[in-house]
Write an enzyme that holds these catalytic residues in place. Structure first.
Site, PDB file in Angstrom:
ATOM      1  N   ARG A 167       0.861  -1.194   0.000  1.00 16.75           N
ATOM      2  CA  ARG A 167       0.000   0.000   0.000  1.00 16.75           C
ATOM      3  C   ARG A 167       0.895   1.242   0.000  1.00 16.75           C
ATOM      4  NH1 ARG A 167      -0.825   4.710   2.396  1.00 16.75           N
ATOM      5  NH2 ARG A 167      -0.398   3.789   4.431  1.00 16.75           N
ATOM      6  N   ASP A 168       1.426   1.636   1.149  1.00 16.07           N
ATOM      7  CA  ASP A 168       2.229   2.868   1.239  1.00 16.07           C
ATOM      8  C   ASP A 168       3.492   2.771   0.371  1.00 16.07           C
ATOM      9  OD1 ASP A 168       3.206   5.320   2.044  1.00 16.07           O
ATOM     10  OD2 ASP A 168       3.277   4.864   4.176  1.00 16.07           O
TER      11      ASP A 168
ATOM     12  N   HIS B 112       3.797   4.445  12.918  1.00 21.44           N
ATOM     13  CA  HIS B 112       4.091   4.393  11.480  1.00 21.44           C
ATOM     14  C   HIS B 112       5.157   5.445  11.227  1.00 21.44           C
ATOM     15  CE1 HIS B 112       2.710   4.106   7.131  1.00 21.44           C
ATOM     16  NE2 HIS B 112       3.339   5.265   7.116  1.00 21.44           N
TER      17      HIS B 112
ATOM     18  N   CYS C  27       5.702  10.284   0.524  1.00 21.07           N
ATOM     19  CA  CYS C  27       4.526  11.132   0.678  1.00 21.07           C
ATOM     20  C   CYS C  27       4.620  12.227  -0.367  1.00 21.07           C
ATOM     21  CB  CYS C  27       4.510  11.722   2.087  1.00 21.07           C
ATOM     22  SG  CYS C  27       3.295  13.041   2.291  1.00 21.07           S
TER      23      CYS C  27
ATOM     24  N   ASN D 106       9.123   4.533   4.078  1.00 16.91           N
ATOM     25  CA  ASN D 106       8.838   3.973   5.394  1.00 16.91           C
ATOM     26  C   ASN D 106      10.106   3.356   5.970  1.00 16.91           C
ATOM     27  OD1 ASN D 106       5.630   3.739   5.667  1.00 16.91           O
ATOM     28  ND2 ASN D 106       6.180   3.418   3.533  1.00 16.91           N
TER      29      ASN D 106
END
Lengths: 311, 311
Positions: free
Chosen positions: B13-14, B208, B241, B250
């Site tokens: 996902r991220d 996170h 982001c 991440n």
């Protein structure tokens, strides 16, 4: 009044001992000057090893002399043995650092003798220092592979503490606990640094971390928790150990200053000037691997602003 | 018996929301399968955003269905709003994560509405969840930019705690505190996570982190100190982001598992299998930037061996 924390630049020594480019003395000194201008006050400027062992340091005398003449700088040098120490003493270097390995196997690989023989050598260096007239020369005693060894694996915490106590008893003015191969983790750092500080108090204790496994700054944080307030670091994260294959270098100077300032400590150093200096040093060392997050991502908008202070 | 700590893979996902390659659903599911085989039990497998916003997730239903059929996996999905949540509920996804930003400016940039409007949306999602028959669907509530914002700078800790308390009161089953732009430092993490845990107890609280400024694993260590036992991470450190220029992704899954295991926690995951999976995922994503120290340097000989245990 913020509490002080010290970042000591070791790039001109540890940082370049394995790079492909032999830096001219003038550039080594320009590096030191740039670091001083960025607020770094302590720099390990060279190593008094035989030139045939590490050709990078064939100009050790010239670099040490240049550094000694530099206003605002407290230079130190690394020495591998009594002979190197005598060279440094003769020049008037105010801080002389010696290193041995807690791992027998690493000490043998590094200097071809036992850790006990290296301890005895330190005792001779301290005796030679004590016999010199004039201002007392500071002796730093580094304990390499204190968190484990690529050759022998685990190193017992009791052994590191015992070595620290012996070095203190022999006349060390500072104990430098080094994670030479990047094996340390924050839990281990908190335990071991707490034990070393308690054992040699009130002698100052510093840490020398490598960021091999991504835990360098986590280990700095853990060492701060244990009471450590001085850290070796290398601009652009340069550095490496011949017995740590795949290893990255020292913790990055700019990132370490960033972390300490962000945590509320006063390092006296300016991150942005360090990043500018780093760009210059990078340009002198083609083909090397540089690390460091702030040089890539920049400072956060919240630099030195405690988030809790904002309404 | 070692204490458990959970690493949740958010790479599918991220990790891939900003990569150039649209991964076929089969590869997304192969990634999930590989992670499960390496011992990861919780994976955020996709995002129910409109395909025109993020084309990477046009196959959200297909990926979610595949993940739901995968033995040993507890899949979650991210939803941006009630509509996305309804899609996830209809498929029978057991854990649905929602995210809003503590920073008004970031919330506006991300979802074009105020944080208060996003909170009201979460209340509607929780109400819709409560009206469904059958097993209760878990609702995770993420608080983005909890440690600061690239647009507005500092975010007050009191505001993050207040948002966490409101989300808990609205029916969240877990609070996920996110350092979306990599502004957090270990001191701030310890303070804020301690405050959030105390405010929503006994609700579970996860972190996170992004590793933008090199403090990702230092922040994990600080969060552990505060009592956090669940961490989002992305294989090969993928992720980013759109409002954090120059940011890295991440925290790296393999490195996070390494750190937790090294500190004595039981993650259930196998670092070397994760590194092997990472190599495969890297080969699927040409031209991307991958981070992570263990994939480069390997595990230390002292992995999972407390140095103090060795004589």
């Amino acid at each position: 009044m913020r509490e002080k924390a010290h970042v000591r630049e070791v790039g001109p020594r540890d940082g370049i001992q394995m790079v492909k480019t032999i830096l001219p003395s003038a550039r080594k000194l320009a590096w030191c000057r740039g670091a001083v201008e960025a607020g770094i006050r302590e720099i390990e400027v060279t190593s008094f090893v035989p030139a045939k062992v590490i050709p990078q340091f064939a100009d050790a005398e010239e670099v040490a002399r240049g550094a000694l003449a530099m206003p605002g700088l407290r230079p130190s040098v690394l020495v591998p043995n009594l002979k190197g120490a005598e060279r440094a003493f003769a020049l008037g270097v105010p801080i002389v650092n010696y290193v041995l390995s807690a791992s027998e196997e690493h000490n043998q690989a590094n200097v071809r003798r036992s850790t006990e023989e290296s301890l005895q050598d330190f005792a001779r260096i301290a005796a030679a220092r004590d016999q010199r007239p004039g201002a007392r020369i500071g002796l730093g005693a580094g304990i390499a592979t204190a968190f484990g060894c690529t050759i022998s694996g685990a190193v017992s915490e009791a052994r590191v503490v015992e070595i620290a106590v012996r070095l203190a008893g022999m006349g060390a003015d500072e104990i430098i606990v080094a994670d030479t191969v990047g094996y340390g983790d924050p839990g281990q750092v908190r335990r071991l640094m707490g034990a070393v500080i308690a054992a040699v108090r009130p002698l100052p204790v510093a840490c020398h971390f490598h960021d091999t496994r991504g835990l360098g700054l986590a280990n700095v944080t853990a060492a701060l928790d244990a009471g450590v307030r001085a850290f070796d670091a290398s601009l652009a994260g340069l550095g490496g150990c011949p017995f740590a294959p795949g290893a990255t270098g020292n913790i990055d100077t700019e990132d370490t200053v960033f972390l300490l300032e962000q945590l509320g400590f006063d390092t006296g150093a300016d991150v942005e000037r360090l990043v500018a200096l780093r760009r210059e040093v990078e340009s002198w060392l083609p083909g090397e691997r540089f690390s460091g997050a702030i040089a890539r991502a920049g400072l956060p908008k919240t630099f030195r602003v405690s988030a809790s202070a904002a309404a």
